[in-house]
Write a protein that holds these residues in place. Structure first.
Motif, PDB file in Angstrom:
ATOM      1  N   PRO A 117       9.342   8.443   6.104  1.00 18.21           N
ATOM      2  CA  PRO A 117       8.425   7.987   5.038  1.00 18.21           C
ATOM      3  C   PRO A 117       8.898   6.674   4.417  1.00 18.21           C
ATOM      4  O   PRO A 117      10.084   6.348   4.416  1.00 18.21           O
ATOM      5  CB  PRO A 117       8.467   9.136   4.028  1.00 18.21           C
ATOM      6  CG  PRO A 117       9.807   9.784   4.261  1.00 18.21           C
ATOM      7  CD  PRO A 117      10.071   9.669   5.737  1.00 18.21           C
ATOM      8  N   LEU A 118       7.939   5.926   3.872  1.00 19.21           N
ATOM      9  CA  LEU A 118       8.234   4.652   3.224  1.00 19.21           C
ATOM     10  C   LEU A 118       8.198   4.817   1.708  1.00 19.21           C
ATOM     11  O   LEU A 118       7.474   5.659   1.178  1.00 19.21           O
ATOM     12  CB  LEU A 118       7.205   3.595   3.631  1.00 19.21           C
ATOM     13  CG  LEU A 118       7.146   3.206   5.108  1.00 19.21           C
ATOM     14  CD1 LEU A 118       5.965   2.277   5.346  1.00 19.21           C
ATOM     15  CD2 LEU A 118       8.446   2.538   5.537  1.00 19.21           C
ATOM     16  N   SER A 119       8.972   4.009   1.021  1.00 22.82           N
ATOM     17  CA  SER A 119       8.909   3.979  -0.435  1.00 22.82           C
ATOM     18  C   SER A 119       7.603   3.305  -0.856  1.00 22.82           C
ATOM     19  O   SER A 119       6.941   2.642  -0.057  1.00 22.82           O
ATOM     20  CB  SER A 119      10.102   3.212  -1.005  1.00 22.82           C
ATOM     21  OG  SER A 119      10.010   1.839  -0.635  1.00 22.82           O
ATOM     22  N   GLU A 120       7.250   3.466  -2.131  1.00 28.88           N
ATOM     23  CA  GLU A 120       6.021   2.850  -2.624  1.00 28.88           C
ATOM     24  C   GLU A 120       6.094   1.331  -2.514  1.00 28.88           C
ATOM     25  O   GLU A 120       5.107   0.678  -2.188  1.00 28.88           O
ATOM     26  CB  GLU A 120       5.760   3.268  -4.076  1.00 28.88           C
ATOM     27  CG  GLU A 120       5.340   4.717  -4.232  1.00 28.88           C
ATOM     28  CD  GLU A 120       4.097   5.049  -3.426  1.00 28.88           C
ATOM     29  OE1 GLU A 120       3.164   4.223  -3.417  1.00 28.88           O
ATOM     30  OE2 GLU A 120       4.062   6.126  -2.805  1.00 28.88           O
ATOM     31  N   GLU A 121       7.274   0.750  -2.820  1.00 35.26           N
ATOM     32  CA  GLU A 121       7.433  -0.699  -2.708  1.00 35.26           C
ATOM     33  C   GLU A 121       7.254  -1.155  -1.265  1.00 35.26           C
ATOM     34  O   GLU A 121       6.612  -2.182  -0.991  1.00 35.26           O
ATOM     35  CB  GLU A 121       8.812  -1.118  -3.220  1.00 35.26           C
ATOM     36  CG  GLU A 121       9.036  -0.915  -4.710  1.00 35.26           C
ATOM     37  CD  GLU A 121       9.364   0.544  -5.043  1.00 35.26           C
ATOM     38  OE1 GLU A 121       9.519   1.366  -4.099  1.00 35.26           O
ATOM     39  OE2 GLU A 121       9.461   0.845  -6.239  1.00 35.26           O
ATOM     40  N   ALA A 122       7.814  -0.385  -0.347  1.00 33.11           N
ATOM     41  CA  ALA A 122       7.683  -0.738   1.066  1.00 33.11           C
ATOM     42  C   ALA A 122       6.231  -0.633   1.526  1.00 33.11           C
ATOM     43  O   ALA A 122       5.765  -1.447   2.329  1.00 33.11           O
ATOM     44  CB  ALA A 122       8.578   0.157   1.914  1.00 33.11           C
ATOM     45  N   LYS A 123       5.518   0.366   1.014  1.00 34.48           N
ATOM     46  CA  LYS A 123       4.107   0.511   1.389  1.00 34.48           C
ATOM     47  C   LYS A 123       3.295  -0.692   0.923  1.00 34.48           C
ATOM     48  O   LYS A 123       2.425  -1.189   1.651  1.00 34.48           O
ATOM     49  CB  LYS A 123       3.538   1.791   0.780  1.00 34.48           C
ATOM     50  CG  LYS A 123       4.067   3.068   1.406  1.00 34.48           C
ATOM     51  CD  LYS A 123       3.456   4.286   0.731  1.00 34.48           C
ATOM     52  CE  LYS A 123       4.001   5.582   1.321  1.00 34.48           C
ATOM     53  NZ  LYS A 123       3.434   6.777   0.648  1.00 34.48           N
ATOM     54  N   VAL A 124       3.576  -1.161  -0.302  1.00 30.11           N
ATOM     55  CA  VAL A 124       2.857  -2.333  -0.824  1.00 30.11           C
ATOM     56  C   VAL A 124       3.149  -3.554   0.029  1.00 30.11           C
ATOM     57  O   VAL A 124       2.236  -4.303   0.420  1.00 30.11           O
ATOM     58  CB  VAL A 124       3.235  -2.584  -2.293  1.00 30.11           C
ATOM     59  CG1 VAL A 124       2.647  -3.920  -2.769  1.00 30.11           C
ATOM     60  CG2 VAL A 124       2.755  -1.445  -3.182  1.00 30.11           C
ATOM     61  N   ALA A 125       4.418  -3.768   0.352  1.00 26.90           N
ATOM     62  CA  ALA A 125       4.796  -4.923   1.164  1.00 26.90           C
ATOM     63  C   ALA A 125       4.197  -4.826   2.565  1.00 26.90           C
ATOM     64  O   ALA A 125       3.737  -5.823   3.128  1.00 26.90           O
ATOM     65  CB  ALA A 125       6.319  -5.024   1.245  1.00 26.90           C
ATOM     66  N   LEU A 126       4.178  -3.617   3.105  1.00 32.57           N
ATOM     67  CA  LEU A 126       3.624  -3.431   4.449  1.00 32.57           C
ATOM     68  C   LEU A 126       2.126  -3.700   4.455  1.00 32.57           C
ATOM     69  O   LEU A 126       1.607  -4.330   5.387  1.00 32.57           O
ATOM     70  CB  LEU A 126       3.913  -2.010   4.932  1.00 32.57           C
ATOM     71  CG  LEU A 126       3.446  -1.677   6.351  1.00 32.57           C
ATOM     72  CD1 LEU A 126       4.099  -2.607   7.363  1.00 32.57           C
ATOM     73  CD2 LEU A 126       3.761  -0.223   6.690  1.00 32.57           C
ATOM     74  N   ARG A 127       1.430  -3.255   3.407  1.00 28.73           N
ATOM     75  CA  ARG A 127      -0.012  -3.515   3.334  1.00 28.73           C
ATOM     76  C   ARG A 127      -0.292  -5.009   3.267  1.00 28.73           C
ATOM     77  O   ARG A 127      -1.275  -5.498   3.847  1.00 28.73           O
ATOM     78  CB  ARG A 127      -0.630  -2.785   2.130  1.00 28.73           C
ATOM     79  CG  ARG A 127      -0.862  -1.301   2.370  1.00 28.73           C
ATOM     80  CD  ARG A 127      -1.774  -0.721   1.301  1.00 28.73           C
ATOM     81  NE  ARG A 127      -1.098  -0.672   0.006  1.00 28.73           N
ATOM     82  CZ  ARG A 127      -0.447   0.388  -0.446  1.00 28.73           C
ATOM     83  NH1 ARG A 127      -0.361   1.490   0.302  1.00 28.73           N
ATOM     84  NH2 ARG A 127       0.131   0.366  -1.628  1.00 28.73           N
ATOM     85  N   GLN A 128       0.556  -5.756   2.574  1.00 31.43           N
ATOM     86  CA  GLN A 128       0.378  -7.203   2.492  1.00 31.43           C
ATOM     87  C   GLN A 128       0.547  -7.850   3.865  1.00 31.43           C
ATOM     88  O   GLN A 128      -0.225  -8.743   4.245  1.00 31.43           O
ATOM     89  CB  GLN A 128       1.367  -7.796   1.484  1.00 31.43           C
ATOM     90  CG  GLN A 128       1.088  -7.401   0.041  1.00 31.43           C
ATOM     91  CD  GLN A 128       2.163  -7.884  -0.918  1.00 31.43           C
ATOM     92  OE1 GLN A 128       3.285  -8.222  -0.507  1.00 31.43           O
ATOM     93  NE2 GLN A 128       1.844  -7.920  -2.197  1.00 31.43           N
ATOM     94  N   GLU A 129       1.538  -7.392   4.609  1.00 37.05           N
ATOM     95  CA  GLU A 129       1.754  -7.952   5.939  1.00 37.05           C
ATOM     96  C   GLU A 129       0.628  -7.551   6.890  1.00 37.05           C
ATOM     97  O   GLU A 129       0.228  -8.347   7.751  1.00 37.05           O
ATOM     98  CB  GLU A 129       3.120  -7.522   6.483  1.00 37.05           C
ATOM     99  CG  GLU A 129       4.289  -8.138   5.735  1.00 37.05           C
ATOM    100  CD  GLU A 129       5.593  -8.042   6.508  1.00 37.05           C
ATOM    101  OE1 GLU A 129       5.598  -7.438   7.599  1.00 37.05           O
ATOM    102  OE2 GLU A 129       6.608  -8.570   6.019  1.00 37.05           O
ATOM    103  N   VAL A 130       0.134  -6.337   6.757  1.00 37.42           N
ATOM    104  CA  VAL A 130      -1.000  -5.908   7.586  1.00 37.42           C
ATOM    105  C   VAL A 130      -2.219  -6.781   7.300  1.00 37.42           C
ATOM    106  O   VAL A 130      -2.952  -7.176   8.219  1.00 37.42           O
ATOM    107  CB  VAL A 130      -1.317  -4.424   7.333  1.00 37.42           C
ATOM    108  CG1 VAL A 130      -2.651  -4.048   7.969  1.00 37.42           C
ATOM    109  CG2 VAL A 130      -0.209  -3.543   7.886  1.00 37.42           C
ATOM    110  N   ALA A 131      -2.439  -7.113   6.031  1.00 39.85           N
ATOM    111  CA  ALA A 131      -3.567  -7.976   5.669  1.00 39.85           C
ATOM    112  C   ALA A 131      -3.409  -9.364   6.303  1.00 39.85           C
ATOM    113  O   ALA A 131      -4.386  -9.954   6.779  1.00 39.85           O
ATOM    114  CB  ALA A 131      -3.682  -8.088   4.152  1.00 39.85           C
TER     115      ALA A 131
END
Length: 221
Positions: A145-159
């Motif tokens: 699982p990813l941390s909430e901060e990692a999820k936010v950063a990952l969503r930005q990179e996916v975008a």
């Protein structure tokens, strides 16, 4: 030296044109759900392959073009999006751990299509390829699982990756416009005569439904 998008699209169209003479109309039962890769695809619109062109013909080209976009996005991701790349690497390692991968290594004409035919009500399958693959997946540990901060950063990179894919897609469509004439000429040569022959055969069978060898004129009331 890396090939340009223009060169890659030209080579993909060339490969599709070499395959097209081998295409034959499908004789099995059609699917209810439209192909998510081809339905409403701007790539097919740019190529001039409208809804009147059989899906098998469309899919062979759209899959080849999608591969070009996928490779461009993969290269961009590896150079600019480290978190997304790490996530993809983990997923790739998980995929390699599967002992059964029926969707891999398919020809472009079959890539992305459902593994199994649509079920027939009242006639369940003894097994399906998709079901066997799911059984294998159940034995492979899930990704951490990813941390909430990692999820936010990952969503930005996916975008960012999505934006780049859209940019490459627009470039691909622009290049495809220059190939429309030869694409449409090939459809006229290899596809339309087969469709016309099927319609003619259907017309004959409707005129003489009980005796395919009967004189069609005798079927008139």
């Amino acid at each position: 030296m890396e090939r340009s998008i223009e060169t890659q699209v030209s080579q993909a169209v060339d490969a599709w044109l070499r395959w097209l003479p081998r295409w034959e109309p499908a004789t099995h039962r059609g699917r209810i759900a439209p192909c998510r890769r081809c339905f409403g695809s701007p790539v097919l619109s740019a190529a001039g392959l409208g809804a009147d062109v059989p899906h098998g013909v469309q899919h062979g080209l759209s899959t080849r073009i999608k591969t070009i976009v996928d490779h461009a996005v993969a290269d961009y991701t590896s150079r600019n999006l480290p978190m997304l790349q790490a996530e993809l690497d983990q997923q790739a390692a998980r995929n390699r751990a599967r002992s059964y991968r029926p969707a891999e290594g398919l020809d472009p004409e079959f890539e992305g299509l459902p593994l199994d035919p649509d079920p027939i009500p009242g006639a369940p399958f003894l097994f399906t390829l998709g079901g066997l693959a799911e059984e294998v997946d159940a034995d492979i540990p899930a990704l951490p699982p990813l941390s909430e901060e990692a999820k936010v950063a990952l969503r930005q990179e996916v975008a960012l990756a999505d934006d780049y894919a859209n940019m490459v897609g627009r470039e691909v469509c622009t290049v495809l416009l220059h190939h429309r004439l030869r694409i449409q000429a090939a459809v006229s040569q290899y596809v339309e005569p087969q469709i016309a022959a099927m319609l003619e055969e259907l017309t004959r069978s409707l005129d003489a439904p009980f005796d395919p060898n009967a004189d069609p004129g005798l079927a008139e009331p």
